[in-house]
Design an enzyme around this catalytic site. Structure first.
Site, mmCIF file in Angstrom:
data_model
loop_
_atom_site.group_PDB
_atom_site.id
_atom_site.type_symbol
_atom_site.label_atom_id
_atom_site.label_comp_id
_atom_site.label_asym_id
_atom_site.label_seq_id
_atom_site.Cartn_x
_atom_site.Cartn_y
_atom_site.Cartn_z
ATOM 1 N N TYR A 185 -1.199 -13.836 -55.373
ATOM 2 C CA TYR A 185 0.121 -13.891 -54.711
ATOM 3 C C TYR A 185 -0.020 -14.578 -53.484
ATOM 4 C CZ TYR A 185 1.264 -10.766 -58.507
ATOM 5 O OH TYR A 185 1.479 -10.309 -59.649
ATOM 6 N N GLY A 186 -0.640 -14.123 -52.551
ATOM 7 C CA GLY A 186 -0.623 -14.748 -51.117
ATOM 8 C C GLY A 186 -0.899 -16.470 -51.293
ATOM 9 N N ASN A 234 -2.388 -7.372 -63.950
ATOM 10 C CA ASN A 234 -1.620 -5.875 -63.735
ATOM 11 C C ASN A 234 -0.560 -5.940 -64.509
ATOM 12 O OD1 ASN A 234 0.601 -7.523 -62.853
ATOM 13 N ND2 ASN A 234 -0.309 -8.024 -60.765
ATOM 14 N N GLY A 235 0.026 -4.520 -64.298
ATOM 15 C CA GLY A 235 1.102 -4.017 -65.243
ATOM 16 C C GLY A 235 2.477 -4.926 -64.648
ATOM 17 N N MET A 242 4.540 -4.300 -62.249
ATOM 18 C CA MET A 242 5.511 -3.475 -61.902
ATOM 19 C C MET A 242 5.476 -4.044 -60.176
ATOM 20 S SD MET A 242 4.604 0.503 -62.737
ATOM 21 C CE MET A 242 5.766 1.365 -61.471
ATOM 22 N N GLU A 272 3.349 6.634 -61.249
ATOM 23 C CA GLU A 272 3.788 5.780 -62.283
ATOM 24 C C GLU A 272 3.496 6.541 -63.490
ATOM 25 O OE1 GLU A 272 1.591 2.090 -62.214
ATOM 26 O OE2 GLU A 272 1.358 1.976 -64.354
ATOM 27 N N HIS A 326 -5.606 -1.378 -56.333
ATOM 28 C CA HIS A 326 -4.729 -1.636 -55.183
ATOM 29 C C HIS A 326 -5.590 -1.817 -53.823
ATOM 30 C CE1 HIS A 326 -0.937 0.282 -57.574
ATOM 31 N NE2 HIS A 326 -1.396 -0.876 -58.225
ATOM 32 N N GLY A 354 -3.468 -9.689 -49.544
ATOM 33 C CA GLY A 354 -3.384 -8.094 -49.294
ATOM 34 C C GLY A 354 -4.433 -7.740 -48.214
ATOM 35 N N ASN A 406 3.469 0.390 -55.760
ATOM 36 C CA ASN A 406 2.560 -0.764 -56.031
ATOM 37 C C ASN A 406 2.553 -2.076 -55.259
ATOM 38 O OD1 ASN A 406 3.990 0.946 -58.023
ATOM 39 N ND2 ASN A 406 2.402 0.259 -59.583
ATOM 40 N N PHE A 409 2.256 -5.649 -55.100
ATOM 41 C CA PHE A 409 2.461 -7.117 -55.070
ATOM 42 C C PHE A 409 3.622 -7.689 -54.325
ATOM 43 C CE2 PHE A 409 2.841 -6.987 -59.832
ATOM 44 C CZ PHE A 409 4.454 -7.744 -59.702
HETATM 45 P P1 FDA Z 1 -5.494 -11.423 -55.785
HETATM 46 O O1 FDA Z 1 -6.550 -10.397 -55.946
HETATM 47 O O2 FDA Z 1 -4.295 -11.460 -56.773
HETATM 48 O O3 FDA Z 1 -5.913 -13.086 -55.711
HETATM 49 C C1 FDA Z 1 -7.217 -13.281 -55.192
HETATM 50 C C2 FDA Z 1 -7.875 -14.482 -56.115
HETATM 51 O O4 FDA Z 1 -8.907 -15.189 -55.517
HETATM 52 C C3 FDA Z 1 -8.431 -14.059 -57.533
HETATM 53 O O5 FDA Z 1 -8.334 -14.867 -58.402
HETATM 54 C C4 FDA Z 1 -9.879 -14.232 -57.044
HETATM 55 O O6 FDA Z 1 -10.681 -14.633 -58.192
HETATM 56 C C5 FDA Z 1 -10.129 -15.517 -56.152
HETATM 57 N N1 FDA Z 1 -11.330 -15.381 -55.165
HETATM 58 C C6 FDA Z 1 -11.795 -14.064 -54.673
HETATM 59 N N2 FDA Z 1 -12.875 -14.674 -53.960
HETATM 60 C C7 FDA Z 1 -12.904 -16.161 -53.996
HETATM 61 C C8 FDA Z 1 -13.886 -17.032 -53.555
HETATM 62 N N3 FDA Z 1 -14.775 -16.792 -52.710
HETATM 63 N N4 FDA Z 1 -13.354 -18.272 -54.025
HETATM 64 C C9 FDA Z 1 -12.586 -18.586 -54.703
HETATM 65 N N5 FDA Z 1 -11.862 -17.834 -55.211
HETATM 66 C C10 FDA Z 1 -11.960 -16.419 -54.801
HETATM 67 N N6 FDA Z 1 0.258 -4.381 -58.341
HETATM 68 C C11 FDA Z 1 1.621 -4.175 -58.573
HETATM 69 O O7 FDA Z 1 2.456 -4.333 -57.458
HETATM 70 N N7 FDA Z 1 2.042 -3.757 -59.532
HETATM 71 C C12 FDA Z 1 1.217 -3.238 -60.710
HETATM 72 O O8 FDA Z 1 1.764 -3.157 -61.627
HETATM 73 C C13 FDA Z 1 -0.038 -3.518 -60.764
HETATM 74 N N8 FDA Z 1 -0.967 -3.225 -61.565
HETATM 75 C C14 FDA Z 1 -2.442 -3.519 -61.568
HETATM 76 C C15 FDA Z 1 -3.202 -3.349 -62.555
HETATM 77 C C16 FDA Z 1 -4.583 -3.779 -62.653
HETATM 78 C C17 FDA Z 1 -5.361 -3.377 -63.685
HETATM 79 C C18 FDA Z 1 -5.082 -4.311 -61.342
HETATM 80 C C19 FDA Z 1 -6.331 -4.573 -61.117
HETATM 81 C C20 FDA Z 1 -4.028 -4.719 -60.049
HETATM 82 C C21 FDA Z 1 -2.741 -4.122 -60.368
HETATM 83 N N9 FDA Z 1 -1.752 -4.310 -59.270
HETATM 84 C C22 FDA Z 1 -0.571 -4.064 -59.390
HETATM 85 C C23 FDA Z 1 -2.435 -4.855 -57.892
HETATM 86 C C24 FDA Z 1 -2.073 -6.132 -57.637
HETATM 87 O O9 FDA Z 1 -2.427 -7.077 -58.958
HETATM 88 C C25 FDA Z 1 -2.886 -7.041 -56.382
HETATM 89 O O10 FDA Z 1 -2.276 -5.999 -55.329
HETATM 90 C C26 FDA Z 1 -2.580 -8.436 -56.138
HETATM 91 O O11 FDA Z 1 -2.750 -9.107 -57.295
HETATM 92 C C27 FDA Z 1 -3.276 -8.740 -54.765
HETATM 93 O O12 FDA Z 1 -2.681 -10.088 -54.643
HETATM 94 P P2 FDA Z 1 -3.571 -11.077 -53.438
HETATM 95 O O13 FDA Z 1 -2.818 -12.364 -53.255
HETATM 96 O O14 FDA Z 1 -3.762 -10.231 -52.440
HETATM 97 O O15 FDA Z 1 -4.974 -11.380 -54.379
#
Ligand code: FDA
Length: 497
Positions: free
Chosen positions: A15-16, A113-114, A116, A353, A438, A466, A476, A478
């Site tokens: 997302y970010g 993710n789901g 939500m 949820e 999360h 995040g 949740n 995102f």
């Molecule tokens: P995010 O984790 O999305 O992206 C980081 C990226 O950086 C990844 O693609 C990773 O591979 C990459 N990366 C990491 N280190 C690196 C490196 N050294 N070099 C290159 N790339 C690198 N939230 C919500 O609001 N509603 C929901 O329904 C759900 N449900 C859910 C289910 C499940 C199973 C999970 C695992 C998570 C959720 N979430 C959620 C959480 C949500 O998905 C999460 O909060 C966000 O994706 C976080 O967004 P960010 O931009 O912080 O990082």
């Protein structure tokens, strides 16, 4: 390629990172996005890009030889199975006290993710991000994020009638009978597509047990929203299967960025060095925190302050299942997309949820993922002996979250004359207190960075994911991650620095 120069380099495509890339490109800046996971744009031999929850293969997990399902037992029997080691879409990253689930690939967590898409209640915002102007967030940035993400609520008429949401109707009925409000919450799944799935006119995904290991059709992941918009500017390039390993000041100004190109078994194929004027850390709470702590403590970025690595929380995640009475079946058909929850935040510090458990058979189980107001915060530290970053979270800290979740489910059990399931997370194990979906924090805004994500100690380095949020979003996360990124990048583009 090796030796290249970028105006802006974004580490991670969640997302970010996606917000940063789109807005920078629209402002005329050329952007290199670097993503350690795969592109997820090519079908496998079964014609699908992603595998299902019930039949996981090598595509499911990031470099594991055995699946690690959050609901890992059924009737007391373990259900995890052997898979071949592959750069799969879901990482179950293990620290000593907690397993942190994260998405890997172009789109980050949006792939797994789901969907939500929950905006926190306005009255809770000061407790989430105390240094941020709430009026701006609720008038400008939350609406901007929700519109770009495509968040929408399920059609209540369809909800009331379809077999696919019987599990959620049971959840709503039982919440109401115990005096708890059940609220519909938006999701980024295309609800019209889901109705077409039900009608049999399109290929199924939410109605075909696609959950956690990617979604082939109906979910509006970042691959359908921010990322194509960013690519359409012509100013963004994305390199999948590239993992950033180092960022340090370049002799002539800007930064030297080192990265490893990986093959699909996780081996390093080649290492590359590029330079960038500005670097945005968007590797997720864990990825960004691990990089920054290591770079500070091994001397590449020594001026980062002592707040880097601190303030990490699990968003209070706690999972539990309940066993329903025989007259309350939750359905052999279950859509994989959650659409509502039980809001007891103010009274008990929990938002639960109502989660699907799409096994394909009747289980009479109600599953809940609770977000609780657990106050414990952990920190990341560099371990010179293991040359790894440790996280100080303790499993016992989850007890506070369990107590808050019990404020809901003990009462529902007492009203319904039911009990907890003890066969879903182990043998006689009621609470799943070993994971989070999360992760939040580790480079908290206004502490490790200024009030817009500019890292203290270095001009041109930013955190935009995040990691900025100090451990909890009450719901949740995102939408809040996206909205905060929209706010911060606007200020960074306007004011530089
Ligand atoms: P995010 O984790 O999305 O992206 C980081 C990226 O950086 C990844 O693609 C990773 O591979 C990459 N990366 C990491 N280190 C690196 C490196 N050294 N070099 C290159 N790339 C690198 N939230 C919500 O609001 N509603 C929901 O329904 C759900 N449900 C859910 C289910 C499940 C199973 C999970 C695992 C998570 C959720 N979430 C959620 C959480 C949500 O998905 C999460 O909060 C966000 O994706 C976080 O967004 P960010 O931009 O912080 O990082």
């Amino acid at each position: 390629g090796n030796g290249a120069h970028a105006q802006a380099l974004v580490i991670g495509t969640g997302y970010g990172g996606s917000v940063a890339a789109l807005r920078l490109a629209q402002a005329g800046v050329s952007v290199e996005m670097v993503e350690m996971g795969m592109a997820w744009d090519t079908p496998g031999s079964d014609g699908k890009i992603f595998c299902t929850l019930t039949n996981p293969d090598n595509r499911s997990y990031w470099l594991r030889t055995k699946t690690k399902a959050p609901v890992n037992f059924f009737l007391g029997f373990p259900i995890d199975k052997a898979i071949s080691k592959y750069t799969g879409v879901l990482d179950a990253e293990e620290f000593s006290g907690i397993t942190v689930y994260q998405g890997r690939g172009i789109g980050g967590g949006s792939l797994v993710n789901g969907g939500m898409a929950v905006t926190p209640k306005r009255e809770n915002f000061a407790g989430i991000l105390p240094s941020i102007n709430a009026d701006e967030m609720y008038n400008v940035y939350y609406p901007r994020a929700n519109a770009a993400l495509g968040a929408a609520v399920i059609d209540p008429n369809w909800f009331n009638n379809t077999a696919w949401y019987q599990f959620a109707r049971v959840g709503r009925k039982q919440a109401g009978r115990s005096g708890f409000p059940f609220v519909f919450v938006p999701d980024v799944y295309d609800w019209n597509y889901m109705q077409q799935e039900d009608a049999g006119t399109v290929p199924k995904s939410a109605l075909a047990q696609e959950l956690m290991y990617g979604n082939n059709y109906g979910k509006k992941s970042l691959q359908k929203t921010y990322i194509p918009a960013a690519l359409a500017t012509g100013k963004v390039n994305i390199s999948p299967l590239h993992k950033v390993t180092s960022v340090s000041p370049a002799p002539g100004g800007g930064y030297t960025v080192l990265m490893d190109q990986l093959d699909t078994s996780g081996n390093v194929v080649t290492s590359k060095q590029v330079t960038a004027d500005k670097v945005f850390f968007a590797a997720g709470s864990v990825g960004t925190s691990k990089l920054l702590v290591r770079l500070r403590d091994t001397g590449q970025l020594p001026n980062l302050n002592g707040q880097v690595g601190q303030g990490w929380g699990d968003n209070g995640n706690i999972m539990v299942g309940r066993a329903n009475q025989i007259w309350d079946p939750t359905g052999s058909k279950q859509a994989t997309i959650p659409c509502g929850g039980i809001d007891n935040w103010t009274a008990g510090g929990a938002f639960a949820e109502v989660a699907p458990l799409p096994t394909g058979i009747e289980t009479w189980a109600s599953l809940y993922l609770s977000i609780t107001n657990n106050q414990h915060r952990a920190q990341f530290t560099w371990n010179n002996t293991t040359q790894q970053v440790d996280l100080s979270w303790q499993q016992a800290w989850k007890q506070d979250g369990i107590t808050m979740a019990k404020s809901i489910f003990d009462r529902i059990n007492s009203t319904e004359g039911t009990i907890y399931r003890t066969d879903l997370f182990g043998v006689y194990k009621t609470w799943n207190d070993t994971l989070t979906y999360h992760p939040l924090g580790g480079a908290v805004i206004n502490r490790a960075t200024d009030n817009y994500g500019r890292l203290a100690g270095y001009q041109g380095l930013y955190v935009i994911d995040g990691a900025l949020i100090p451990g909890n979003t009450t719901v949740n996360p995102f939408v809040t991650i996206t909205a905060l990124a929209e706010r911060n990048i606007e200020n960074i583009i306007a004011n530089g620095g």
